[in-house]
Design a protein around this motif. Structure first.
Motif, PDB file in Angstrom:
ATOM      1  N   ARG A  62       0.838  -1.203   0.000  1.00  0.00           N
ATOM      2  CA  ARG A  62       0.000   0.000   0.000  1.00  0.00           C
ATOM      3  C   ARG A  62       0.873   1.252   0.000  1.00  0.00           C
ATOM      4  O   ARG A  62       2.007   1.221   0.499  1.00  0.00           O
ATOM      5  N   PRO A  63       0.366   2.337  -0.532  1.00  0.00           N
ATOM      6  CA  PRO A  63       1.123   3.595  -0.482  1.00  0.00           C
ATOM      7  C   PRO A  63       1.300   4.080   0.953  1.00  0.00           C
ATOM      8  O   PRO A  63       0.526   3.725   1.850  1.00  0.00           O
ATOM      9  N   ASP A  64       2.328   4.887   1.150  1.00  0.00           N
ATOM     10  CA  ASP A  64       2.637   5.560   2.420  1.00  0.00           C
ATOM     11  C   ASP A  64       3.173   4.616   3.492  1.00  0.00           C
ATOM     12  O   ASP A  64       3.291   5.023   4.653  1.00  0.00           O
ATOM     13  N   LEU A  65       3.524   3.375   3.150  1.00  0.00           N
ATOM     14  CA  LEU A  65       4.166   2.491   4.122  1.00  0.00           C
ATOM     15  C   LEU A  65       5.590   2.966   4.361  1.00  0.00           C
ATOM     16  O   LEU A  65       6.298   3.354   3.432  1.00  0.00           O
ATOM     17  N   SER A  66       6.037   2.932   5.610  1.00  0.00           N
ATOM     18  CA  SER A  66       7.398   3.360   5.938  1.00  0.00           C
ATOM     19  C   SER A  66       8.402   2.318   5.460  1.00  0.00           C
ATOM     20  O   SER A  66       8.144   1.113   5.531  1.00  0.00           O
ATOM     21  N   CYS A  67       9.551   2.804   4.991  1.00  0.00           N
ATOM     22  CA  CYS A  67      10.562   1.892   4.475  1.00  0.00           C
ATOM     23  C   CYS A  67      11.950   2.471   4.719  1.00  0.00           C
ATOM     24  O   CYS A  67      12.111   3.668   4.982  1.00  0.00           O
ATOM     25  N   THR A  68      12.939   1.597   4.629  1.00  0.00           N
ATOM     26  CA  THR A  68      14.342   1.985   4.747  1.00  0.00           C
ATOM     27  C   THR A  68      15.103   1.384   3.576  1.00  0.00           C
ATOM     28  O   THR A  68      14.954   0.196   3.285  1.00  0.00           O
TER      29      THR A  68
END
Length: 445
Positions: A303-309
Motif C-alpha cells: 500500500r502507499p505511504d508504508l514506511s521503508c528503509t
C-alpha cells in the motif's frame, strides 16, 4: 637513647617504607601494558552503502479534483477498488449547469435570428446603393448626389450591424460551449487504470475546486500499482555518491521478514529543506534530496505511504586490504620538512639560499593531525598514518600505509582513544561467554 627518640625513628622508617611502596606502585602502574584487542590486517570483500528512510509510493498516481462547485449526488466506487480508464466515478449535481446550457442555447437562437435580420438589411441596403449608383451613372440629373451618399451610408451601417450580430452569435456559441463543458465536468471518470487509494469525500458533501489549496478540492486518488517506488530522503553529504541504476535493498516496516531489491531510478536536483530542533532550542534546516527507487518485485498487498528503509550500494571492493573502522583514529604526527616540489634550484650566483627559519615554518618539521592506526610490534604500539578508501559496514579499505598480516590495535574504543604512541600493549583476554570482540557468543548446536 630515650623512648621518645625511638618512637620518632620508628615513625620515620615507616613513612619512608610507605613512600617507597607508593612510588613502586606508581612505577609498576606506569610501566604496565595496556590491555587492547589485536587484529591482523587482512583482505575482505567490502560494500559501501548509504542508508535512508522514506515511504512507499506508486510511480504514477492522479489526484482527481473538482473543477466545478456542486453537491455530490453519487459515488460509484469505494476506497481500494480497482478501476479502468474512463470508468464512471462521481456525479456532481448538474441542475444549475443544465440551466446554464439552456440559457446559452436560447441566447444563441436569439442572436442567430438577429443575425438573419441584419443580413437581410445589409443585402437590401446593398441593392439600394447599387441602383442609386447605376442611376447616377446613366442619368446624373435623375438623382441627387445627396441621395447617393445616403444610400452609401445606409449600406455601410447595415454592414456594420451585420458584423455585430455575427460577433454576438460567435459569443453565444462560446458561452454555450463553456456551459456544456461545465455540465460535463459534473460527471467524473477515471483518468487512468489503477486502484482507488484514497477517497476523501462522501455523498452529500459539496465539491469545491481547489484554487489555492490542492487538498481543498481533492476528491480521490487513483494510483497505478503496477510500478512501486520507495521515495527516500538522502542527506546532502551522501547524495553525491549515488548514481542511476545503483542496487538497493529495501526493507518495509509492514513486511519485517522480507528484503526487497530495487534500483535507483531518479535523483532530485533540488534539495528538500526540513526544520530540525536542536538541544539549545534553535531551529536548523536539514538539507535532504529525494531519491526514487523502483522495486523489482513488490508484494501484491503493498500500500502507499508504508514506511521503508533503503540501503543503497554505492561501491564494492573484492579482496580489499581492510582494517576495522574502530581501529582508525587521529593523532598529531610529524611530517617531512616543507618542500616546494614545483620550485627550481636557484644558482648561487642569483643569491644566497633561504635560511632554516623555524619561526616561520620554512624548512621546519611540523606536526599535524593525521588519520592512522596503532601497529603492534614486540608489545609496542606505534602510530602509523594510513590512507583509507571505501568504507564498509565494519571495515575501511586501506589504500596506503599498511601491509597484509601486520597486527594493529582494534579495540576497545576507549583504549584506542587514550593510547599513546610507543605505549606498551598486550592482548586482552576475552571474558567468559564472549568472543574476542567483546560480543556474546552464539550458542552452537
Amino acid at each position: 637513647m630515650t623512648r621518645k627518640m625511638k618512637w620518632g625513628i620508628a615513625v620515620a622508617v615507616l613513612a619512608a617504607l610507605g613512600a617507597g611502596g607508593v612510588f613502586a606502585a606508581k612505577q609498576k602502574k606506569k610501566n604496565a601494558a595496556t590491555e587492547v584487542r589485536f587484529e591482523q590486517v587482512s583482505r575482505k570483500d567490502l560494500v559501501a552503502a548509504v542508508t535512508a528512510s522514506g515511504k512507499i509510493e506508486p510511480e504514477t498516481k492522479v489526484d482527481v479534483s473538482a473543477d466545478v462547485t456542486g453537491r455530490i449526488l453519487r459515488i460509484a466506487i469505494k476506497e481500494g477498488d480497482m478501476v479502468k480508464k474512463g470508468q464512471f466515478l462521481i456525479q456532481i449535481d448538474p441542475a444549475q449547469f443544465e440551466g446554464s446550457v439552456k440559457r446559452s442555447e436560447a441566447l444563441l437562437s436569439s442572436n442567430q435570428a438577429s443575425l438573419l435580420q441584419a443580413q437581410a438589411n445589409r443585402d437590401q441596403s446593398a441593392r439600394q446603393l447599387a441602383r442609386a449608383l447605376e442611376l447616377q451613372k446613366s442619368s446624373p440629373n435623375l438623382i441627387s448626389v445627396e441621395s447617393v451618399e445616403q444610400a452609401q451610408q445606409a449600406a455601410d451601417v447595415a454592414k456594420a450591424v451585420y458584423q455585430t450580430s455575427l460577433a454576438q452569435v460567435e459569443q453565444a456559441r462560446a458561452a454555450l460551449k463553456e456551459a456544456k463543458d461545465n455540465l460535463a465536468r459534473t460527471t467524473l471518470y477515471a483518468p487512468i487504470a489503477g486502484r482507488v487509494t484514497r477517497l476523501a469525500v462522501e455523498e452529500g458533501e459539496v465539491a469545491v475546486p481547489g484554487t489555492f489549496s490542492r487538498e481543498t478540492g481533492l476528491l480521490l486518488t487513483v494510483a497505478d500499482m503496477s510500478t512501486i517506488i520507495a521515495k527516500v530522503q538522502v542527506d546532502e553529504t551522501d547524495v553525491v555518491r549515488l548514481a542511476h541504476g545503483d542496487s538497493v535493498q529495501v526493507t518495509i516496516d509492514a513486511f519485517p521478514d522480507t528484503t526487497f531489491v530495487g534500483r535507483v531510478s531518479k535523483i532530485s536536483n533540488s534539495a528538500k529543506l526540513t526544520s530540525t530542533s536542536t538541544q539549545s532550542g534553535s531551529t536548523d534546516k536539514a538539507v535532504d534530496f529525494d531519491v526514487e527507487v523502483v522495486l523489482v518485485a513488490p508484494p501484491e498487498d503493498i500500500r502507499p505511504d508504508l514506511s521503508c528503509t533503503a540501503r543503497i550500494v554505492t561501491d564494492t571492493r573484492d579482496e580489499a586490504l581492510s582494517i576495522p573502522i574502530i581501529a582508525l583514529t587521529v593523532r598529531e604526527h610529524e611530517v617531512l620538512p616543507i618542500e616546494d616540489t614545483n620550485a627550481k634550484a636557484t644558482p648561487a650566483s642569483q643569491g644566497p639560499k633561504p635560511k632554516d627559519d623555524t619561526a616561520t615554518g620554512v624548512g621546519a618539521k611540523k606536526k599535524k593531525e593525521r588519520e592512522g592506526v596503532f601497529v603492534v610490534r614486540d608489545g609496542i604500539a606505534t602510530f602509523r598514518p594510513v590512507k583509507v578508501g571505501v568504507a564498509g559496514d565494519e571495515y575501511f579499505e586501506v589504500l596506503d600505509g599498511l601491509r597484509g598480516g601486520e597486527t594493529i590495535v582494534a579495540g576497545t574504543y576507549q583504549a584506542i582513544r587514550d593510547l599513546k604512541d610507543g605505549a606498551k600493549v598486550k592482548e586482552a583476554k576475552p571474558e567468559e561467554g564472549k568472543d574476542g570482540k567483546g560480543k556474546p557468543e552464539e550458542k552452537r548446536s
